[in-house]
Design a protein around this motif. Structure first.
Motif, short mmCIF file in Angstrom:
data_model
loop_
_atom_site.label_atom_id
_atom_site.label_comp_id
_atom_site.label_asym_id
_atom_site.label_seq_id
_atom_site.Cartn_x
_atom_site.Cartn_y
_atom_site.Cartn_z
N LEU A 94 13.23 -10.67 42.24
CA LEU A 94 12.44 -9.67 42.45
C LEU A 94 10.97 -9.88 42.19
N SER A 95 9.86 -9.67 43.31
CA SER A 95 8.70 -10.13 43.17
C SER A 95 7.96 -9.22 42.12
N SER A 96 7.19 -9.67 41.37
CA SER A 96 6.41 -8.87 40.39
C SER A 96 5.87 -7.82 41.13
N GLY A 97 5.46 -8.13 42.41
CA GLY A 97 4.73 -6.92 42.95
C GLY A 97 5.60 -5.70 43.43
N ALA A 98 6.96 -6.09 43.13
CA ALA A 98 7.89 -4.82 43.62
C ALA A 98 8.26 -3.99 42.36
N LEU A 99 8.01 -4.55 41.14
CA LEU A 99 8.37 -3.84 39.91
C LEU A 99 7.80 -2.45 39.83
N LYS A 100 8.75 -1.60 39.35
CA LYS A 100 8.57 0.04 39.24
C LYS A 100 7.57 0.23 38.01
N ALA A 101 7.76 -0.65 37.13
CA ALA A 101 6.81 -0.74 35.84
C ALA A 101 5.95 -1.83 35.90
N ILE A 102 4.87 -1.85 34.88
CA ILE A 102 3.62 -2.76 35.14
C ILE A 102 4.17 -4.37 34.73
N GLU A 103 5.21 -4.21 33.90
CA GLU A 103 5.93 -5.41 33.20
C GLU A 103 7.55 -5.18 33.69
N ARG A 104 8.10 -6.49 33.43
CA ARG A 104 9.45 -6.71 33.55
C ARG A 104 10.26 -5.93 32.42
N SER A 105 11.47 -5.63 32.56
CA SER A 105 12.28 -5.00 31.16
C SER A 105 12.15 -5.77 29.91
N THR A 106 12.42 -5.17 29.00
CA THR A 106 12.60 -6.09 27.69
C THR A 106 13.81 -6.86 27.65
N VAL A 107 14.79 -6.47 28.34
CA VAL A 107 16.04 -7.33 28.48
C VAL A 107 15.70 -8.56 29.23
N THR A 108 15.09 -8.56 30.41
CA THR A 108 14.67 -9.68 31.31
C THR A 108 13.76 -10.67 30.38
N ARG A 109 12.81 -9.84 29.66
CA ARG A 109 12.05 -10.85 29.10
C ARG A 109 12.58 -11.48 28.06
N TYR A 110 13.77 -10.90 27.33
CA TYR A 110 14.43 -11.53 26.24
C TYR A 110 15.13 -12.87 26.71
N PHE A 111 15.61 -12.69 27.94
CA PHE A 111 16.50 -13.80 28.50
C PHE A 111 15.65 -15.10 29.05
N VAL A 112 14.20 -14.59 29.57
CA VAL A 112 13.77 -15.62 30.38
C VAL A 112 12.38 -16.14 29.76
N GLU A 113 11.76 -15.50 28.86
CA GLU A 113 10.32 -15.69 28.52
C GLU A 113 10.60 -16.85 27.20
#
Length: 233
Positions: A130-149
Motif C-alpha cells: 500500500l502506498s503511503s499516499g493511500a493510507l487512511k491515517a497519517i501514519e502506518r498502524s502500530t502493528v505494521t511499524r512493530y514488524f518493519v521499522e
C-alpha cells in the motif's frame, strides 16, 4: 487578412497548415537506441505540519514541544520501458536524501515478473503493498511499524529496504505470490554510502515469501483481501 486582401487564398491555406503543424504534439527522442519504448516520469510532494506535545507522568524531563513545518516526502521517479519486457525504475526521496527504489525488471509473461536491485522487503500490507499516499491515517498502524521499522529494542526491524532478487506472480483468479532472496541487513542507498561485499557477520541471505488473495464484490462495491507474509533473517 484574407478578407482585407492582404493574403491570397493559397497564402492563407499555407498559413493554416503551418499553424496546424506547430500545434501538433511531437515525440521527442532522448536516446540513441530503438530499444526504449516508453519513458515515465512521476513525482510526489507531501507537506506536513507537526504540533506534538508529550507529558511523561512523574517527571519534569518531558521531550521538547514540536511546532514545525517540514517536507515529509519529496520523491521523483523515472521508469524506462524497453523492448522484450525489460524495464528499469529509480525513485529518489529528496526528503530523506536516499533512494526509495532502484531495480531492473523483466516481465516474462502476465504471470511471472523478475526484479533485481533495491526495494522494500515483501512483508506487511501497509508497508509493502500500500502506498503511503493511500493510507487512511497519517501514519502506518502500530502493528505494521512493530514488524518493519528499525530494531531499537521495541521493534523487530524485519521490513524496510534491502538489496536482492524478487520473483512476483499472479493469476486471473485473484491469487498473488512473491518470493525474494536479499541481503540480511536493511540498508539505505544515499550519497556517501559505502559498498559492502559481505563479512563474517552478514555473509548470508534473508528469505521472504508472500501469498495473497483478493476478490471484488461489484454488487456491494467492496473488495475482500487476505494474505500472509514470511521472513527468515
Amino acid at each position: 487578412l484574407l478578407r482585407k486582401g492582404i493574403l491570397t487564398d493559397q497564402e492563407a491555406e499555407d498559413l493554416r497548415a503551418d499553424l496546424a503543424n506547430n500545434n501538433t504534439a511531437t515525440l521527442a527522442s532522448t536516446y540513441l537506441t530503438p530499444n526504449m519504448t516508453k519513458l515515465i516520469i512521476n513525482g510526489r510532494i507531501q507537506y506536513q505540519f507537526a504540533a506534538l506535545d508529550t507529558d511523561i507522568s512523574g517527571t519534569a524531563a518531558d521531550p521538547a514541544y514540536v511546532n514545525h513545518a517540514f517536507l515529509r516526502r519529496v520523491r521523483l521517479g523515472i521508469k524506462a520501458n524497453f523492448s522484450k519486457g525489460w524495464s528499469s525504475f529509480i525513485n529518489y526521496d529528496f526528503g530523506s536524501a536516499s533512494f526509495d527504489a532502484a531495480y531492473v525488471e523483466k516481465i516474462f509473461n502476465p504471470t511471472w515478473t523478475l526484479q533485481a536491485g533495491y526495494k522494500k522487503a515483501p512483508i506487511g500490507y501497509e508497508e509493502y503493498f500500500l502506498s503511503s499516499g493511500a493510507l487512511k491515517a497519517i501514519e502506518r498502524s502500530t502493528v505494521t511499524r512493530y514488524f518493519v521499522e528499525s530494531n531499537n529494542g521495541r521493534r523487530l526491524g524485519g521490513g524496510k529496504y534491502r538489496q536482492g532478487v524478487w520473483l512476483l506472480g499472479k493469476n486471473p483468479s485473484g491469487l498473488t505470490w512473491e518470493f525474494a532472496v536479499t541481503n540480511p541487513e536493511a540498508t539505505g542507498v544515499a550519497a556517501g554510502d559505502t559498498i559492502t561485499t559481505g563479512a563474517a557477520s552478514n555473509n548470508k541471505f534473508a528469505y521472504w515469501a508472500n501469498v495473497g488473495y483478493s476478490k471484488p464484490f461489484a454488487e456491494l462495491q467492496g473488495l475482500f483481501k487476505t494474505g500472509t507474509s514470511y521472513g527468515f533473517l
